[in-house]
Write a protein that holds these residues in place. Structure first.
Motif, PDB file in Angstrom:
ATOM      1  N   LEU A  16       0.844  -1.209   0.000  1.00 27.40           N
ATOM      2  CA  LEU A  16       0.000   0.000   0.000  1.00 27.40           C
ATOM      3  C   LEU A  16       0.873   1.252   0.000  1.00 27.40           C
ATOM      4  O   LEU A  16       0.615   2.206  -0.743  1.00 27.40           O
ATOM      5  CB  LEU A  16      -0.922   0.001   1.219  1.00 27.40           C
ATOM      6  N   ALA A  17       1.963   1.245   0.791  1.00 31.61           N
ATOM      7  CA  ALA A  17       2.860   2.408   0.844  1.00 31.61           C
ATOM      8  C   ALA A  17       3.434   2.693  -0.548  1.00 31.61           C
ATOM      9  O   ALA A  17       3.533   3.849  -0.963  1.00 31.61           O
ATOM     10  CB  ALA A  17       3.990   2.138   1.840  1.00 31.61           C
ATOM     11  N   VAL A  18       3.792   1.629  -1.277  1.00 31.86           N
ATOM     12  CA  VAL A  18       4.356   1.788  -2.626  1.00 31.86           C
ATOM     13  C   VAL A  18       3.315   2.361  -3.588  1.00 31.86           C
ATOM     14  O   VAL A  18       3.595   3.339  -4.300  1.00 31.86           O
ATOM     15  CB  VAL A  18       4.893   0.439  -3.152  1.00 31.86           C
ATOM     16  N   ASP A  19       2.118   1.792  -3.587  1.00 27.17           N
ATOM     17  CA  ASP A  19       1.079   2.275  -4.511  1.00 27.17           C
ATOM     18  C   ASP A  19       0.747   3.744  -4.243  1.00 27.17           C
ATOM     19  O   ASP A  19       0.714   4.568  -5.162  1.00 27.17           O
ATOM     20  CB  ASP A  19      -0.187   1.423  -4.371  1.00 27.17           C
ATOM     21  N   VAL A  20       0.537   4.072  -2.954  1.00 28.94           N
ATOM     22  CA  VAL A  20       0.185   5.447  -2.579  1.00 28.94           C
ATOM     23  C   VAL A  20       1.361   6.391  -2.818  1.00 28.94           C
ATOM     24  O   VAL A  20       1.204   7.494  -3.351  1.00 28.94           O
ATOM     25  CB  VAL A  20      -0.261   5.488  -1.109  1.00 28.94           C
ATOM     26  N   GLY A  21       2.566   5.938  -2.491  1.00 31.99           N
ATOM     27  CA  GLY A  21       3.756   6.761  -2.660  1.00 31.99           C
ATOM     28  C   GLY A  21       4.016   7.109  -4.115  1.00 31.99           C
ATOM     29  O   GLY A  21       4.396   8.244  -4.433  1.00 31.99           O
ATOM     30  N   ARG A  22       3.771   6.142  -4.980  1.00 30.74           N
ATOM     31  CA  ARG A  22       3.992   6.407  -6.414  1.00 30.74           C
ATOM     32  C   ARG A  22       2.973   7.421  -6.933  1.00 30.74           C
ATOM     33  O   ARG A  22       3.306   8.295  -7.728  1.00 30.74           O
ATOM     34  CB  ARG A  22       3.907   5.110  -7.206  1.00 30.74           C
ATOM     35  N   ALA A 122       6.989  -1.121   8.071  1.00 34.68           N
ATOM     36  CA  ALA A 122       7.088  -1.041   6.614  1.00 34.68           C
ATOM     37  C   ALA A 122       7.463   0.386   6.242  1.00 34.68           C
ATOM     38  O   ALA A 122       7.047   1.339   6.916  1.00 34.68           O
ATOM     39  CB  ALA A 122       5.767  -1.416   5.949  1.00 34.68           C
ATOM     40  N   GLY A 123       8.296   0.542   5.192  1.00 34.31           N
ATOM     41  CA  GLY A 123       8.710   1.865   4.784  1.00 34.31           C
ATOM     42  C   GLY A 123       9.019   1.942   3.299  1.00 34.31           C
ATOM     43  O   GLY A 123       9.566   0.979   2.733  1.00 34.31           O
ATOM     44  N   PHE A 124       8.624   3.066   2.669  1.00 33.79           N
ATOM     45  CA  PHE A 124       8.869   3.297   1.244  1.00 33.79           C
ATOM     46  C   PHE A 124       9.340   4.724   1.044  1.00 33.79           C
ATOM     47  O   PHE A 124       8.775   5.662   1.628  1.00 33.79           O
ATOM     48  CB  PHE A 124       7.576   3.074   0.452  1.00 33.79           C
ATOM     49  N   VAL A 125      10.398   4.887   0.250  1.00 35.43           N
ATOM     50  CA  VAL A 125      10.930   6.215  -0.077  1.00 35.43           C
ATOM     51  C   VAL A 125      11.133   6.266  -1.589  1.00 35.43           C
ATOM     52  O   VAL A 125      11.719   5.348  -2.164  1.00 35.43           O
ATOM     53  CB  VAL A 125      12.281   6.472   0.627  1.00 35.43           C
ATOM     54  N   VAL A 126      10.639   7.321  -2.253  1.00 34.81           N
ATOM     55  CA  VAL A 126      10.891   7.491  -3.683  1.00 34.81           C
ATOM     56  C   VAL A 126      11.422   8.893  -3.927  1.00 34.81           C
ATOM     57  O   VAL A 126      10.843   9.874  -3.455  1.00 34.81           O
ATOM     58  CB  VAL A 126       9.633   7.210  -4.542  1.00 34.81           C
ATOM     59  N   ASN A 127      12.581   8.966  -4.638  1.00 35.64           N
ATOM     60  CA  ASN A 127      13.110  10.258  -5.044  1.00 35.64           C
ATOM     61  C   ASN A 127      12.294  10.703  -6.250  1.00 35.64           C
ATOM     62  O   ASN A 127      12.386  10.115  -7.328  1.00 35.64           O
ATOM     63  CB  ASN A 127      14.590  10.147  -5.409  1.00 35.64           C
ATOM     64  N   VAL A 128      11.480  11.771  -6.045  1.00 32.62           N
ATOM     65  CA  VAL A 128      10.557  12.210  -7.095  1.00 32.62           C
ATOM     66  C   VAL A 128      11.305  12.671  -8.337  1.00 32.62           C
ATOM     67  O   VAL A 128      10.865  12.477  -9.470  1.00 32.62           O
ATOM     68  CB  VAL A 128       9.651  13.337  -6.570  1.00 32.62           C
ATOM     69  N   ALA A 129      12.486  13.256  -8.146  1.00 33.23           N
ATOM     70  CA  ALA A 129      13.220  13.862  -9.265  1.00 33.23           C
ATOM     71  C   ALA A 129      13.818  12.829 -10.218  1.00 33.23           C
ATOM     72  O   ALA A 129      13.856  13.045 -11.421  1.00 33.23           O
ATOM     73  CB  ALA A 129      14.322  14.759  -8.709  1.00 33.23           C
ATOM     74  N   ASP A 130      14.263  11.671  -9.665  1.00 39.89           N
ATOM     75  CA  ASP A 130      14.898  10.694 -10.565  1.00 39.89           C
ATOM     76  C   ASP A 130      14.258   9.310 -10.534  1.00 39.89           C
ATOM     77  O   ASP A 130      14.712   8.413 -11.236  1.00 39.89           O
ATOM     78  CB  ASP A 130      16.405  10.583 -10.247  1.00 39.89           C
ATOM     79  N   GLY A 131      13.217   9.130  -9.715  1.00 42.21           N
ATOM     80  CA  GLY A 131      12.473   7.874  -9.736  1.00 42.21           C
ATOM     81  C   GLY A 131      13.084   6.736  -8.927  1.00 42.21           C
ATOM     82  O   GLY A 131      12.474   5.679  -8.778  1.00 42.21           O
ATOM     83  N   ARG A 132      14.281   6.927  -8.373  1.00 38.21           N
ATOM     84  CA  ARG A 132      14.856   5.845  -7.563  1.00 38.21           C
ATOM     85  C   ARG A 132      13.966   5.611  -6.347  1.00 38.21           C
ATOM     86  O   ARG A 132      13.469   6.578  -5.754  1.00 38.21           O
ATOM     87  CB  ARG A 132      16.281   6.178  -7.119  1.00 38.21           C
ATOM     88  N   ALA A 133      13.783   4.304  -6.000  1.00 44.08           N
ATOM     89  CA  ALA A 133      12.853   3.980  -4.911  1.00 44.08           C
ATOM     90  C   ALA A 133      13.387   2.837  -4.062  1.00 44.08           C
ATOM     91  O   ALA A 133      14.066   1.949  -4.578  1.00 44.08           O
ATOM     92  CB  ALA A 133      11.483   3.616  -5.488  1.00 44.08           C
ATOM     93  N   TRP A 134      13.076   2.906  -2.778  1.00 43.44           N
ATOM     94  CA  TRP A 134      13.546   1.916  -1.811  1.00 43.44           C
ATOM     95  C   TRP A 134      12.381   1.519  -0.910  1.00 43.44           C
ATOM     96  O   TRP A 134      11.492   2.324  -0.626  1.00 43.44           O
ATOM     97  CB  TRP A 134      14.645   2.513  -0.928  1.00 43.44           C
ATOM     98  N   GLY A 135      12.438   0.257  -0.452  1.00 43.81           N
ATOM     99  CA  GLY A 135      11.398  -0.186   0.461  1.00 43.81           C
ATOM    100  C   GLY A 135      11.914  -1.270   1.383  1.00 43.81           C
ATOM    101  O   GLY A 135      12.946  -1.906   1.085  1.00 43.81           O
ATOM    102  N   ALA A 136      11.219  -1.461   2.507  1.00 48.30           N
ATOM    103  CA  ALA A 136      11.605  -2.499   3.452  1.00 48.30           C
ATOM    104  C   ALA A 136      10.423  -2.868   4.324  1.00 48.30           C
ATOM    105  O   ALA A 136       9.501  -2.063   4.504  1.00 48.30           O
ATOM    106  CB  ALA A 136      12.761  -2.018   4.332  1.00 48.30           C
ATOM    107  N   THR A 137      10.471  -4.107   4.851  1.00 47.72           N
ATOM    108  CA  THR A 137       9.556  -4.512   5.910  1.00 47.72           C
ATOM    109  C   THR A 137      10.411  -5.017   7.062  1.00 47.72           C
ATOM    110  O   THR A 137      11.536  -5.489   6.842  1.00 47.72           O
ATOM    111  CB  THR A 137       8.608  -5.646   5.466  1.00 47.72           C
ATOM    112  N   LEU A 138       9.853  -4.938   8.281  1.00 49.24           N
ATOM    113  CA  LEU A 138      10.599  -5.376   9.459  1.00 49.24           C
ATOM    114  C   LEU A 138      10.899  -6.867   9.355  1.00 49.24           C
ATOM    115  O   LEU A 138       9.984  -7.680   9.218  1.00 49.24           O
ATOM    116  CB  LEU A 138       9.799  -5.089  10.726  1.00 49.24           C
TER     117      LEU A 138
END
Ligand code: LIP
Length: 270
Positions: A16-22, A122-138
């Protein structure tokens, strides 16, 4: 999407974090005008800005999370805290690196985390400027999520004197003066300093090894939550001055160098 990244107990929250974050990243990208983004208001100091697009990004994230999980709580940088009944709370920075966003420095991110109690799961980070994205779950590891998910771990660091250290400065001039004094002490004892301008991206850089260490004083929960989990799931150690990382101080490094580096940070008066 390879299921691994979304497997396990917290995979659904990450998904969900990925879908919403994107979706939020797309809004921020689409709405950013050419040139300088105007300031809508200032917050903790005259140089702590918020733009209409920070607010629109948070509104979108709040709405999409509430539609998918109406009983969850929400702690966001730009709006009121929502107390939920499900035991899950979302911790969100709609644009981390707002000053970079305003100036067009290509390092600003949407950062979304889910936590149960004090534990980020759970965590998701996306750099809006270049599209690089990272995610993790505990307990589930850290992944690059732009393109096919690829699990990664933090590479072995160089010796203390060769560390590339990411850091940042607050919006309060007195705090900045103290941070500057600490950096002056640290600088001659390491390779160099990087001021990327967004804690979530600093922590993802630490996780991936594009910097070797991190230190910052004054982070808010939304600056730290998602990036912090990505760094620890990649294998890094995060610490506060005493115990867990917090508003007073966040420092991070690979376990092989962490004890020496944390001692150096303390000695520099951070
Ligand atoms: C920013 C942090 C950064 C810090 C800035 C600011 P914002 O968050 O990500 O690490 O140095 O002072 O707090 O305000 O762009 O969300």
């Amino acid at each position: 999407m390879s299921a691994d990244a979304f497997a396990g107990q917290h995979g659904e929250l990450l998904s969900l974090a990925v879908d919403v974050g994107r979706e939020a990243a797309e809004l921020v990208r689409r709405r950013r005008p050419e040139g300088r983004v105007p300031v809508a208001d200032v917050k903790s100091s005259a140089t702590d800005p918020v733009t209409e697009i920070d607010r629109a990004s948070e509104e979108l994230i709040r709405r999409l999370v509430a539609e998918a999980r109406p009983d969850d709580g929400f702690l966001g940088e730009e709006g009121d805290t929502l107390v939920g009944t499900s035991g899950v709370e979302w911790v969100v920075d709609p644009i981390d690196g707002t000053v970079n966003f305003m100036y067009g420095v290509p390092a600003y991110a949407v950062s979304i985390a889910a936590r149960t109690g004090d534990q980020v799961v759970a965590g998701f980070v996306v750099n809006v400027a270049d599209g690089r994205a990272w995610g993790a779950t505990l307990g589930g590891g850290a992944y690059r999520l732009d393109g096919e998910p690829r699990r990664f771990v933090t590479p072995t660091p160089p010796p203390l004197t060769h560390l590339l250290v990411a850091t940042g400065f607050g919006y309060d001039p007195e705090v900045r003066a103290a941070q500057g004094a600490s950096v002056t002490q640290l600088l001659p004892q390491v390779r160099d300093i990087r001021r990327i301008g967004a804690a979530a991206l600093d922590l993802c850089a630490l996780a991936e090894g594009t910097v070797d260490a991190y230190v910052e004083r004054g982070l808010q929960p939304w600056d730290l939550a998602a990036g912090g989990l990505i760094a620890t799931e990649a294998g890094c150690v995060l610490s506060g001055l005493e115990g867990a990382p917090d508003r007073r101080l966040v420092m991070g490094a690979h376990p092989e160098i962490a004890p020496e580096y944390f001692e150096l940070v303390r000695a520099c008066g951070f």
